[in-house]
Design an enzyme around this catalytic site. Sequence first.
Site, PDB file in Angstrom:
ATOM      1  N   HIS A  52       0.837  -1.195   0.000  1.00 20.12           N
ATOM      2  CA  HIS A  52       0.000   0.000   0.000  1.00 20.12           C
ATOM      3  C   HIS A  52       0.879   1.255   0.000  1.00 20.12           C
ATOM      4  CE1 HIS A  52       0.740  -0.701   4.351  1.00 20.12           C
ATOM      5  NE2 HIS A  52       0.862   0.616   4.377  1.00 20.12           N
ATOM      6  N   ALA A  53       0.228   2.391  -0.194  1.00 22.42           N
ATOM      7  CA  ALA A  53       0.857   3.706  -0.058  1.00 22.42           C
ATOM      8  C   ALA A  53      -0.052   4.532   0.843  1.00 22.42           C
ATOM      9  CB  ALA A  53       1.021   4.384  -1.418  1.00 22.42           C
TER      10      ALA A  53
END
Length: 136
Positions: A52-53
């Site tokens: 994820h970011a």
Amino acid sequence: MSAINRVTIIEIPKVHDHRGKLAVVEKDVIPFLMKRIYYLFDVPSDAYRGGHAHKKQESLLIALSGSFEVVVNDGEHKKRVMLNKPTKGLFIPTGIWREIDNFSSGAICLVMASTEFTEDDYIRDFGDFVASKTGK
């Protein structure tokens, strides 16, 4: 400058005397105000974490024990960083995709975060992440 170049190793100050070593993370060591701490442990060697970011959160990852690798990606460039010393932290700024893998037996990954948890801060689909970078 590519955003990937903002992902940097930060030296964690240490004190050593005859009783052992002490590492200290104070507000002048990390480039953000810490709001949350969590850690990953007992991760199987064939598993990965992250994926994820963040839209707002900045993070500092430290291998308290053992080792693991962090793959960071800014949407154009990618690099892999081995963390295996408790006196080195990986600073990950906002807007960088991260995956953590190759956990050694007994590895503990400490994460210091600039925000409290909110699901809205996560980008969990890599295609959406790349689209957010290119505006497509």
